[in-house]
Scaffold this active site. Structure first.
Site, mmCIF file in Angstrom:
data_model
loop_
_atom_site.group_PDB
_atom_site.id
_atom_site.type_symbol
_atom_site.label_atom_id
_atom_site.label_comp_id
_atom_site.label_asym_id
_atom_site.label_seq_id
_atom_site.Cartn_x
_atom_site.Cartn_y
_atom_site.Cartn_z
ATOM 1 N N ASP A 11 0.887 -1.161 0.000
ATOM 2 C CA ASP A 11 0.000 0.000 0.000
ATOM 3 C C ASP A 11 0.921 1.204 0.000
ATOM 4 O OD1 ASP A 11 -1.560 2.173 0.640
ATOM 5 O OD2 ASP A 11 -2.594 1.199 2.315
ATOM 6 N N TYR A 228 1.469 0.582 14.776
ATOM 7 C CA TYR A 228 0.487 0.367 13.724
ATOM 8 C C TYR A 228 0.933 0.948 12.388
ATOM 9 C CZ TYR A 228 -3.425 0.690 10.705
ATOM 10 O OH TYR A 228 -4.225 0.584 9.592
ATOM 11 N N LYS A 231 -2.957 -3.241 8.308
ATOM 12 C CA LYS A 231 -2.990 -4.712 8.235
ATOM 13 C C LYS A 231 -2.178 -5.154 7.024
ATOM 14 C CE LYS A 231 -5.609 -6.419 11.556
ATOM 15 N NZ LYS A 231 -4.829 -6.955 12.637
ATOM 16 N N ASP A 232 -1.795 -6.415 7.005
ATOM 17 C CA ASP A 232 -0.891 -6.897 5.957
ATOM 18 C C ASP A 232 -1.526 -6.950 4.572
ATOM 19 O OD1 ASP A 232 -1.124 -8.027 8.498
ATOM 20 O OD2 ASP A 232 0.536 -9.387 8.129
ATOM 21 N N GLN A 241 -5.607 -27.543 -10.972
ATOM 22 C CA GLN A 241 -5.869 -28.599 -11.967
ATOM 23 C C GLN A 241 -4.817 -29.715 -11.869
ATOM 24 O OE1 GLN A 241 -9.273 -26.601 -13.014
ATOM 25 N NE2 GLN A 241 -8.736 -28.607 -13.753
HETATM 26 C C1 F6R Z 1 -7.554 -0.449 7.812
HETATM 27 C C2 F6R Z 1 -7.371 0.839 7.141
HETATM 28 C C3 F6R Z 1 -8.296 1.952 7.436
HETATM 29 C C4 F6R Z 1 -7.605 3.021 8.278
HETATM 30 C C5 F6R Z 1 -8.546 4.175 8.643
HETATM 31 C C6 F6R Z 1 -7.838 5.308 9.364
HETATM 32 O O1 F6R Z 1 -6.584 -1.366 7.405
HETATM 33 O O2 F6R Z 1 -6.461 1.016 6.372
HETATM 34 O O3 F6R Z 1 -9.475 1.510 8.052
HETATM 35 O O4 F6R Z 1 -7.069 2.436 9.444
HETATM 36 O O5 F6R Z 1 -9.113 4.735 7.466
HETATM 37 O O6 F6R Z 1 -6.770 5.682 8.592
HETATM 38 P P1 F6R Z 1 -5.717 6.814 8.966
HETATM 39 O O7 F6R Z 1 -5.233 6.529 10.360
HETATM 40 O O8 F6R Z 1 -4.663 6.645 7.914
HETATM 41 O O9 F6R Z 1 -6.464 8.124 8.847
HETATM 42 MG MG MG Z 2 -3.980 2.185 3.061
HETATM 43 MG MG MG Z 3 -4.749 -2.195 1.933
#
Ligand code: F6R
Ligand code: MG
Ligand code: MG
Length: 367
Positions: A11, A228, A231-232, A241
């Site tokens: 990401d 934080y 997530k991965d 097949q």
């Molecule tokens: C979960 C995710 C989103 C963000 C949320 C807050 O994996 O990517 O739910 O955690 O939108 O995002 P920030 O902290 O970047 O504003």
């Molecule tokens: Mg993101």
């Molecule tokens: Mg993502």
């Protein structure tokens, strides 16, 4: 001919928020991988997205964990991050945890699933990609594909699959691995992989031939970064097949949505919804978590395809059910089991709040 199939993802910036990827990023990644194909480093490539994750699917003959291939992916992510910064996309470069490339992207933030194999006469491969969830999300689907005869009837009636599959499981907290043979060790296997936040299926092998059948990414960004960073959002490659489950057996687990960790702020349980690439846009409460599957035939390493497998109408009911499950979970608001247990949440204010109110805690009088 020996071919390596690598899927490396990161990401590097979301559009809008964390809900999707910007077309300019995908276009730039295609340009860069196109150059690598032109130079002969890659045999072929396919660039796609799953939600806010940029997915680089590459074939080559450099083997697994190749410095050249990992550097190509890293440089592509860094280059695309520049575009993300110019467009002020959200969280530009969020998964690039290191400042400089050091030989291998494993442990640096990007997710990696790779496998090297002798290309068969007809080589069917399926690449699963998920957004707003973690690597343990593949545990149950992989179990169903390779060990559950109610999902994969080939385990019962196909002579070339009847010998079963071996599951390599990683304990990502202790950095240890162990292999279990299915079917005779499935009860032992399930003790571990039924706890997917810690034990993750890394590889699956066809027992009679030892051939690789599936490979997943097991990076846990929270453990890598110690704080934080999202997530991965894992990836997983499955061969299909012949001696492996048929395409229909490989995608069947996603017809019955299950609850996985992730969703809003990486701190919730929510249904994993099977969707097309186009519909991998987690929006409601930043979700619910999505899974896509691209199928290819390999032809001397050339990626013939993809077919967007989960776009199929036969997954419509699963999508509807996932939406209903999402409603049920959302009803719990900030309560468990929608909210994850304290030590699994990616965001928490517990330390600050505890610090603030610590003095107000008093002993409960004995009865
Ligand atoms: C979960 C995710 C989103 C963000 C949320 C807050 O994996 O990517 O739910 O955690 O939108 O995002 P920030 O902290 O970047 O504003
Ligand atoms: Mg993101
Ligand atoms: Mg993502």
């Amino acid at each position: 001919m020996k071919v390596t199939l690598s899927t490396i993802k990161a990401d590097i910036g979301g559009y809008v928020g964390h809900s999707d990827s910007h077309p300019d990023i995908l276009a730039r990644a295609r340009e860069l991988l196109g150059q690598a194909k032109g130079s002969g480093l890659l045999i072929d490539y396919h660039v796609t997205k799953c939600g806010d994750d940029l997915q680089l699917i590459m074939t080559h003959q450099q083997g697994e964990s190749s410095e050249k291939i990992h550097k190509l992916a890293w440089d592509t992510f860094v280059d695309c991050t520049e575009i993300a910064k110019k467009l002020k996309l959200h969280g530009a470069g969020q998964d690039l945890l290191a400042d400089a490339f050091s030989g291998n992207v494993r442990g640096m933030g990007p997710g990696v699933a790779e496998m090297e194999f002798e290309e068969r006469g007809a080589e069917t491969v399926i690449i699963f990609m998920a957004d707003k969830t973690s690597s343990g999300a593949w545990n149950m689907p992989l179990y169903k594909m390779f060990a559950d005869p109610f999902n994969t009837v080939g385990l019962v009636i196909a002579a070339n699959m009847h010998g079963g599959f071996a599951f390599e499981v990683h304990d990502i907290k202790e950095h240890k691995r162990v292999t279990f043979n299915a079917p005779e060790e499935i009860y032992d296997l399930l003790v571990f992989i039924g706890a997917p936040s810690r034990f993750m299926v890394k590889n699956v092998y066809h027992r009679e031939t030892g051939n690789i059948a599936a490979a997943s990414s097991t990076q846990r960004l929270a453990l890598i970064a110690g704080r934080y960073v999202g997530k991965d959002d894992p990836v997983c490659i499955v061969r299909s097949q012949g001696e492996f489950p048929a395409v229909g057996e490989v995608v069947e687990p996603f017809s019955a949505p299950i609850l996985v960790e992730g969703w809003m702020r990486g701190s919730h349980q929510g249904p994993l919804m099977p969707v097309s690439v186009e519909d991998s846009t987690p929006t409601r409460f930043d979700g619910p978590p999505r899974v896509i599957a691209l199928g290819f035939q390999l032809s001397s390493g050339r990626l013939v395809g993809p077919r967007d497998l989960l776009a199929d109408k036969s997954f419509d009911l699963a999508r509807q059910e996932a939406n209903e499950m999402a409603d049920l979970m959302r009803r719990h608001g900030p309560f468990e089991p929608h909210r994850l247990p304290l030590d699994e949440m990616e965001y928490t204010t517990m330390p600050q709040v505890m610090e603030k109110v610590r003095g107000r805690f008093t002993d409960i009088p004995a009865d």
